[in-house]
Design an enzyme around this catalytic site. Structure first.
Site, PDB file in Angstrom:
ATOM      1  N   HIS A 188       0.944  -1.404   0.049  1.00  0.00           N
ATOM      2  CA  HIS A 188      -0.038  -0.072   0.063  1.00  0.00           C
ATOM      3  C   HIS A 188       0.977   1.428   0.125  1.00  0.00           C
ATOM      4  O   HIS A 188       0.604   2.537  -0.151  1.00  0.00           O
ATOM      5  CB  HIS A 188      -1.304  -0.153   1.048  1.00  0.00           C
ATOM      6  CG  HIS A 188      -0.510   0.697   2.123  1.00  0.00           C
ATOM      7  ND1 HIS A 188      -0.248  -0.605   3.059  1.00  0.00           N
ATOM      8  CD2 HIS A 188      -0.315   0.862   3.304  1.00  0.00           C
ATOM      9  CE1 HIS A 188       0.418  -0.320   4.497  1.00  0.00           C
ATOM     10  NE2 HIS A 188       0.714   0.723   4.384  1.00  0.00           N
ATOM     11  N   ASP A 243       0.488  -7.542   1.518  1.00  0.00           N
ATOM     12  CA  ASP A 243       0.830  -5.981   1.592  1.00  0.00           C
ATOM     13  C   ASP A 243       1.931  -6.083   1.652  1.00  0.00           C
ATOM     14  O   ASP A 243       3.101  -4.962   2.658  1.00  0.00           O
ATOM     15  CB  ASP A 243       0.399  -5.402   2.900  1.00  0.00           C
ATOM     16  CG  ASP A 243       0.134  -4.689   2.610  1.00  0.00           C
ATOM     17  OD1 ASP A 243       0.101  -3.630   1.972  1.00  0.00           O
ATOM     18  OD2 ASP A 243       0.349  -3.451   3.528  1.00  0.00           O
ATOM     19  N   GLY A 299       3.390   6.146   7.681  1.00  0.00           N
ATOM     20  CA  GLY A 299       4.374   6.844   7.285  1.00  0.00           C
ATOM     21  C   GLY A 299       5.539   5.498   8.134  1.00  0.00           C
ATOM     22  O   GLY A 299       6.359   5.453   7.351  1.00  0.00           O
ATOM     23  N   ASN A 300       5.311   5.224   9.345  1.00  0.00           N
ATOM     24  CA  ASN A 300       5.878   4.108   9.283  1.00  0.00           C
ATOM     25  C   ASN A 300       5.251   2.461   8.723  1.00  0.00           C
ATOM     26  O   ASN A 300       6.610   1.852   8.961  1.00  0.00           O
ATOM     27  CB  ASN A 300       5.303   3.517  10.618  1.00  0.00           C
ATOM     28  CG  ASN A 300       6.184   3.897  11.884  1.00  0.00           C
ATOM     29  OD1 ASN A 300       6.201   4.990  13.103  1.00  0.00           O
ATOM     30  ND2 ASN A 300       7.624   4.395  11.889  1.00  0.00           N
ATOM     31  N   SER A 301       4.770   2.241   7.665  1.00  0.00           N
ATOM     32  CA  SER A 301       4.264   1.131   7.421  1.00  0.00           C
ATOM     33  C   SER A 301       5.571   0.599   6.286  1.00  0.00           C
ATOM     34  O   SER A 301       6.438   1.861   5.530  1.00  0.00           O
ATOM     35  CB  SER A 301       3.574   1.552   6.162  1.00  0.00           C
ATOM     36  OG  SER A 301       2.495   1.951   7.242  1.00  0.00           O
ATOM     37  N   GLY A 330      -9.620 -17.411 -11.288  1.00  0.00           N
ATOM     38  CA  GLY A 330     -10.335 -16.022 -12.284  1.00  0.00           C
ATOM     39  C   GLY A 330     -12.304 -16.251 -12.082  1.00  0.00           C
ATOM     40  O   GLY A 330     -12.519 -16.098 -12.891  1.00  0.00           O
ATOM     41  N   VAL A 331     -12.236 -15.922 -11.246  1.00  0.00           N
ATOM     42  CA  VAL A 331     -12.956 -15.064 -11.076  1.00  0.00           C
ATOM     43  C   VAL A 331     -13.118 -13.770  -9.968  1.00  0.00           C
ATOM     44  O   VAL A 331     -12.253 -13.958  -9.669  1.00  0.00           O
ATOM     45  CB  VAL A 331     -13.817 -15.776 -10.491  1.00  0.00           C
ATOM     46  CG1 VAL A 331     -14.550 -17.375 -11.273  1.00  0.00           C
ATOM     47  CG2 VAL A 331     -13.468 -16.602  -8.852  1.00  0.00           C
TER      48      VAL A 331
END
Length: 452
Positions: free
Chosen positions: A153, A183, A263-265, A320-321
């Site tokens: 993210h 993530d 911002g720590n992410s 594939g859905v």
């Protein structure tokens, strides 16, 4: 002049009485220390020296036992487990700090947006400017490149990414690959001048109440270190991959009370030995909630990182859905029904009596009515079938209720079954309803490449 304590026990001087009684004789100590060692008589001074040496030896032995001993370089104190926690924190952060970077996400904005111009976009229709700031940590150097772990993210939708070193130097970064499910993302920069690579720890050895530190660049303010403890070693939290409030995945995380702010992410969570045990990912932001943060365990992260570096993506079994939960559909139907009852239609007619259109209540076109047996309350509705599912004949509005023999009630359950129980190339049996009739099809799972 009298001493502070005027008696023979505390005074350092010999009293006159003793001097008179011992005049002309030698003064003897109350206890005679006599010790023979293989025929040799040792004096008091020699015994004192031997006692000092023995004490020193005991201290060294205890130091070796409690601090990990002598390092391979021959220096004592390579391990810091016997040092005061505050000193260990200083040592640990100084060890990792040069490997921590700030990550700048740049996107195209209309000219003048935000009052800041940082350069023209490639198509010339806007300007590239900072859209977000996160953190990252350098974990590998090879072939003249340095590899940085950060969060998906942090770099999502970025047109360009830059990494800011602790020295303040800004370098262009290339996105090697990104994985929304975990993530995690990997960036690549020129390794010239990069001398520190963070040491990877073992998150499985973490204990509740163990001290850890979150490092990064919170709120774009620059370098930051927050100290806290591990609250929960392993916690599973629901997340919304599409950021629409629908919890469609579960993430295994470490819960800590060290502050993890925006911002720590992407920054490292380290232990007091200066080893990375997690990647800062998210926190609970709610009224009355303080210091509840989450980090991705490094043991879970490294296989993903290694896959991204070697392949550019994370291979997973691919059905594939694109789906929506049946439960969510029922909720939308109830909302639509309530809006139609409570709010008058806003549609207007032109002079010829044709509708110009208007508010549908929730601002979106309602899905067509489903034909399902009365006993079917859960499943996932196919919004689009691609790849293997399309080849097998699945269509829009089909309702999947089982994968193999396992009941599927949500997109989260569908993903968990695929990613935890199946492999690329495995056969899978899909049970679904179409126009009220139960149908079954079987096909092989594919490998979803990043571009798909």
């Amino acid at each position: 002049m009298m001493s502070l304590f005027d008696d023979d026990f505390y005074s350092t001087k010999v009293s006159k009485r003793i001097k008179r009684e011992t005049k002309g004789t030698s003064l003897k100590l109350p206890f005679q220390f006599r010790f023979r060692f293989r025929g040799y008589k040792l004096s008091t001074l020699q015994i004192a020296l031997l006692s000092s040496l023995a004490s020193s030896a005991i201290v060294v032995i205890l130091f070796v036992l409690f601090t990990g001993g002598i390092s391979g370089s021959g220096k004592l104190g390579a391990s810091t487990s016997g040092i005061d926690p505050s000193e260990r924190a200083i040592y640990a952060t100084s060890k990792v700090r040069p490997a921590v970077v700030s990550v700048i996400n740049e996107q195209t904005f209309p000219v003048g947006a935000g009052g800041k111009k940082s350069g023209k976009s490639e198509d010339g229709n806007g300007i590239l400017r900072e859209a977000g700031v996160g953190s990252g940590v350098i974990v590998e150097k090879k072939n003249g490149k340095a590899y940085i772990i950060t969060n998906h993210h942090v770099i999502a939708d970025a047109e360009k990414v830059k990494a800011v070193l602790t020295s303040g130097e800004i370098r262009e970064a290339k996105i090697v690959g990104s994985d929304q499910i975990t993530d995690l993302a990997v960036l690549e920069i020129d390794a010239k001048g990069i001398n520190t690579v963070a040491e990877i720890g073992d998150s499985s050895t973490l204990r509740a109440a163990e001290f850890v530190m979150a490092m990064g660049n919170p709120l774009g303010m620059g370098e930051s270190i927050t100290l806290g403890i591990v609250s929960v070693i392993r916690e599973v939290v629901p997340v919304s991959l599409s950021q629409n409030g629908i919890m469609d995945w579960e993430q295994e995380v470490i819960r800590v009370d060290a502050a993890i702010n925006e911002g720590n992410s992407g920054g490292p969570l380290i232990d007091l030995n200066g080893k990375v045990v997690g990647i800062n990912s998210m926190k609970i932001a709610d009224f009355g909630v303080e210091s509840i943060g989450y980090a991705i365990p490094i043991n879970n992260a490294m296989p993903i990182v290694e896959s991204i570096i070697s392949k550019g993506y994370v291979p997973r079994p691919y059905l594939g859905v694109y789906t929506i939960d049946l439960e969510q559909y029922w909720s939308q139907q109830e909302l639509q029904k309530w809006l139609e009852e409570e709010q008058p239609s806003t549609n207007e007619e032109n002079e010829d009596g044709e509708e110009l259109g208007g508010d549908q209540g929730n601002g979106s076109t309602p899905m067509p009515k489903l034909q399902l047996p009365d006993e079917v309350f859960s499943g996932v509705i196919v919004l689009e079938a691609v790849g293997p599912a399309k080849d097998a004949g699945l269509q829009y509005n089909d309702v999947i209720v089982k994968l193999d023999k396992k009941k599927i009630g949500s997109t989260r359950e569908l993903r968990k079954y695929l990613y935890n129980d199946k492999k690329i190339g495995d056969s899978i049996e899909v049970s679904y309803y179409r126009e009220g009739m139960l149908q079954v099809t079987s096909f092989k799972l594919g490998d979803k490449a990043e571009e798909e």
